[in-house]
Design a protein around this motif. Sequence first.
Motif, PDB file in Angstrom:
ATOM      1  N   LEU A 100      -6.173   0.349 -16.361  1.00 52.39           N
ATOM      2  CA  LEU A 100      -7.591   0.516 -16.673  1.00 52.39           C
ATOM      3  C   LEU A 100      -7.953  -0.193 -17.979  1.00 52.39           C
ATOM      4  O   LEU A 100      -9.002  -0.838 -18.080  1.00 52.39           O
ATOM      5  N   GLY A 101      -7.073  -0.110 -18.966  1.00 56.11           N
ATOM      6  CA  GLY A 101      -7.312  -0.796 -20.239  1.00 56.11           C
ATOM      7  C   GLY A 101      -7.376  -2.304 -20.082  1.00 56.11           C
ATOM      8  O   GLY A 101      -8.234  -2.973 -20.667  1.00 56.11           O
ATOM      9  N   ILE A 139     -10.674  -3.176 -18.489  1.00 58.14           N
ATOM     10  CA  ILE A 139     -11.781  -3.090 -19.455  1.00 58.14           C
ATOM     11  C   ILE A 139     -11.744  -4.275 -20.420  1.00 58.14           C
ATOM     12  O   ILE A 139     -12.786  -4.872 -20.734  1.00 58.14           O
ATOM     13  N   LEU A 182     -12.992  -7.251 -18.626  1.00 56.59           N
ATOM     14  CA  LEU A 182     -14.432  -7.112 -18.420  1.00 56.59           C
ATOM     15  C   LEU A 182     -15.198  -7.444 -19.703  1.00 56.59           C
ATOM     16  O   LEU A 182     -16.211  -8.160 -19.662  1.00 56.59           O
ATOM     17  N   VAL A 183     -14.705  -6.965 -20.843  1.00 51.83           N
ATOM     18  CA  VAL A 183     -15.357  -7.279 -22.129  1.00 51.83           C
ATOM     19  C   VAL A 183     -15.264  -8.778 -22.414  1.00 51.83           C
ATOM     20  O   VAL A 183     -16.236  -9.391 -22.850  1.00 51.83           O
ATOM     21  N   THR A 239     -17.698 -10.526 -20.109  1.00 53.37           N
ATOM     22  CA  THR A 239     -19.078 -10.267 -20.523  1.00 53.37           C
ATOM     23  C   THR A 239     -19.421 -11.035 -21.792  1.00 53.37           C
ATOM     24  O   THR A 239     -20.501 -11.614 -21.894  1.00 53.37           O
TER      25      THR A 239
END
Length: 127
Positions: A67-68, A71, A74-75, A78
Motif C-alpha cells: 500500500l505504501g 501511495i 500515486l504521489v 500526481t
Amino acid sequence: AASLLVIVVGVTTVTAVAGAIRTRMDVHREQVELLHLMGAVDAYIARQFQRHSMILAAQGGMMGAALGIFILLLVKWTSGKMDVALLPDFRLSAVQIVILLCLPLVATGIAAATSRFTVLRALSKMP
C-alpha cells in the motif's frame, strides 16, 4: 522529527503486540497451563506464540509495504502531472528504497521478540 516518529511507532508496535499476546494467552490459559504442568519447555510454548505473531506481522508488513509503494507511486504520478509546482520533486535513492523494503522485516522481528519476551515472562509467573 522523523526519528521521534520512528520511536513512537516502535513503542506502539511493542505495546500492541504485547497486549495481543497477553490476550491470546488469556484465551488459551487452560491449554498453556496444561502444557506447562505436563513439562513442556517454556521455549516451546513461547515459540508457538512467536510463530503466530511473526506470520501476522509479516502479512501486515507486506500489505502495508504494498500500500505504501502504491501511495508513493500515486504521489509521484500526481506531482508529475501538475503544471504548478505544489509538491517538491519526488525521488527516492536506492538506499531509501532498500530501507523501505526492509521495514516489513523489521516489524516482523519486533513482533517476534516482543511475543517471545511476553510469553516467557507470563510463563515464569505460572506454577
